[in-house]
Design an enzyme around this catalytic site. Structure first.
Site, mmCIF file in Angstrom:
data_model
loop_
_atom_site.group_PDB
_atom_site.id
_atom_site.type_symbol
_atom_site.label_atom_id
_atom_site.label_comp_id
_atom_site.label_asym_id
_atom_site.label_seq_id
_atom_site.Cartn_x
_atom_site.Cartn_y
_atom_site.Cartn_z
ATOM 1 N N ASP A 99 0.762 -1.283 0.030
ATOM 2 C CA ASP A 99 -0.045 0.031 -0.092
ATOM 3 C C ASP A 99 1.011 1.301 -0.237
ATOM 4 O O ASP A 99 2.155 1.113 0.173
ATOM 5 C CB ASP A 99 -0.730 0.041 1.180
ATOM 6 C CG ASP A 99 -2.133 0.629 1.070
ATOM 7 O OD1 ASP A 99 -2.026 1.826 0.485
ATOM 8 O OD2 ASP A 99 -3.429 0.045 1.422
ATOM 9 N N ALA B 95 -8.300 -3.138 0.928
ATOM 10 C CA ALA B 95 -7.630 -4.401 1.495
ATOM 11 C C ALA B 95 -6.185 -4.480 0.579
ATOM 12 O O ALA B 95 -5.482 -5.142 0.870
ATOM 13 C CB ALA B 95 -8.374 -5.447 1.816
ATOM 14 N N LYS B 96 -6.237 -4.255 -0.694
ATOM 15 C CA LYS B 96 -5.500 -4.455 -1.648
ATOM 16 C C LYS B 96 -4.824 -5.924 -1.697
ATOM 17 O O LYS B 96 -3.754 -6.267 -1.605
ATOM 18 C CB LYS B 96 -4.442 -3.744 -1.540
ATOM 19 C CG LYS B 96 -4.760 -1.893 -1.973
ATOM 20 C CD LYS B 96 -3.502 -0.881 -1.709
ATOM 21 C CE LYS B 96 -4.133 0.381 -1.910
ATOM 22 N NZ LYS B 96 -4.825 1.023 -0.840
ATOM 23 N N ARG B 97 -5.695 -6.743 -1.460
ATOM 24 C CA ARG B 97 -5.547 -8.194 -1.360
ATOM 25 C C ARG B 97 -5.238 -8.649 -2.930
ATOM 26 O O ARG B 97 -5.516 -7.971 -3.669
ATOM 27 C CB ARG B 97 -6.721 -9.086 -0.743
ATOM 28 C CG ARG B 97 -6.834 -8.833 0.766
ATOM 29 C CD ARG B 97 -5.671 -8.946 1.749
ATOM 30 N NE ARG B 97 -5.908 -8.838 3.084
ATOM 31 C CZ ARG B 97 -5.835 -7.572 3.749
ATOM 32 N NH1 ARG B 97 -5.388 -6.482 3.308
ATOM 33 N NH2 ARG B 97 -5.933 -7.698 4.916
#
Lengths: 275, 275
Positions: A99, B95-97
């Protein structure tokens, strides 16, 4: 932990195995459901049965996060259990985070301060400032996704500019952000021949290699293409070991499966003149 | 939630604002530390003070995850609070999963079943099988990272093969995995001129736009380059709104900051003939 210390463990155990604690609550033996924390009970038995055969454990966070608050509890207990009982083992948070800078900084705190992981897997898409906050912790590692072992890896990781594929650019660009003492790379075993290309640009880094076993990669191919003078490989196996059995003897079955891998690794280490 | 329903909210509120609940426990007003769950108390007041000015809330999970088990509790309470009190609001898990298929499946369950998020941000590096599990939930969205607003975005997102940059390839490749009813893209406001290029390949998708405010992007530029016939934009502001004040009147200050943005958005919606 230094790369030298990891190599010492590899020689001592004659193994470069990483056991993936992908402890899906729906796949663990049913009789464990009577315990207060079934996934922790499962992990504890697996760890006790395999700790002398493996140099690393790698919980994939999805399996814990999907259980909400209780999953985080289980994860913390698992990390603490390994650290307390088997302090030499390298513990990897397979989180694939990444991130903007101030946010990555919080993830770094979560995994390296609040919990005592040695390494975190990180996705490279957002670039340098998403990775750097993890590199400020001495003795801790970022394991950056380079070439993954899944089918979708071919969608973007091979995009080529000026004869350099994206996974190579990720390594070439990022290797100056840190050193071999705080960075590793994920390189899938399903593309073992690519390991030769990767060793040209990252000869000294440790590589975390998923995809042996269930996903079809060959351990011998990985070792012959990717081993360096400190071994430089942590080969992960998850389902093939932890779910080798599903009865009361599941931990013994896991040990048997891990032993089989460890013995092949011992041969490959000898073949590479590292033992 | 359908894209039509999101657009109805936008028209009703004359706003395409998304408030980022990056509720760093170290930055919230000190007097809240006397409450049992300071971050939840903070979120609750921010939500009550801004719900009629915003169409979406976006907690970034790092801020919750870094508090361990208690952070997950706070996150769940926050999502439930929004859903119960302001059911029309779109809730995004930032969440940027992104992981291999069976693992992404668990993340999808965590965010769409265990918690009642409407959307999850996902990193594209691992390709199709890391994204598809999120697309099986009707009325839920993947918001795929395309062009981010941070400095490191230039490290890999502009890699160009055959005149197609990686962020364009991500959109071009992925837009067939789903539809405008289950996919959106992250496009940073700091590259507003790129929105024109992106609108050529994704004319109808909603775009989640970070980077206005603290990161320097211009709202007017974003709207003029990126707005479509359903608005098609959710512009995020986090710190500029939630930390507008740090005293007992922090929620009023947040409301004032949100109102300022909303009023500019109302003008831009009129300029685009959408009101």
């Amino acid at each position: 932990m230094t790369s030298r210390e990891i190599f010492e463990q590899i020689k001592k155990k004659q193994s470069f195995l990483c056991v993936g604690l992908d402890s899906d609550v729906n796949k663990i033996p049913r009789f464990l459901y009577d315990t207060t924390d079934p996934v922790f009970a499962f992990n504890k038995e697996i760890i006790d049965a395999t700790h002398d055969l493996t140099v690393a454990y790698k919980p994939n966070l999805a399996f814990y996060e999907s259980m909400g608050v209780s999953g985080w509890n289980t994860l913390e207990k698992t990390v603490n259990y390994i650290r307390y009982n088997y302090p030499d083992i390298f513990i990897i948070a397979d989180a694939k985070r990444g991130d903007i800078g101030n946010t990555s900084n919080l993830y770094a705190k979560a995994f390296f301060d609040a919990m005592d992981f040695d390494a975190v897997t990180v996705a490279p898409y957002m670039g340098e400032d998403s990775v750097k906050p993890f590199l400020t912790y001495v003795g801790k590692y970022v394991i950056l996704l380079a070439l993954t072992s899944n089918k979708g890896a071919s969608d973007f990781q091979y995009v080529k500019e000026n004869d350099e594929r994206l996974f190579e650019k990720v390594i070439n660009t990022s290797k100056d952000w840190g050193t071999e003492e705080n960075m590793m790379y994920v390189v899938g075993a399903t593309r073992a021949e690519m390991l030769q290309d990767i060793r040209k640009i990252a000869p000294k880094h440790f590589l975390l290699v998923p995809g042996v076993g269930a996903q079809g990669g060959s351990l011998a191919e990985v070792a012959r293409n990717g081993m360096n003078e400190q071994c430089g490989l942590l080969v992960n196996s998850s389902r093939g070991i932890i779910f080798a059995g599903d009865g009361e003897d599941f931990a013994q079955k896991a040990r048997a499966a891990a032993t089989e891998v460890q013995q092949e690794m011992a041969s490959l280490l000898k073949e590479g003149s590292l033992l």
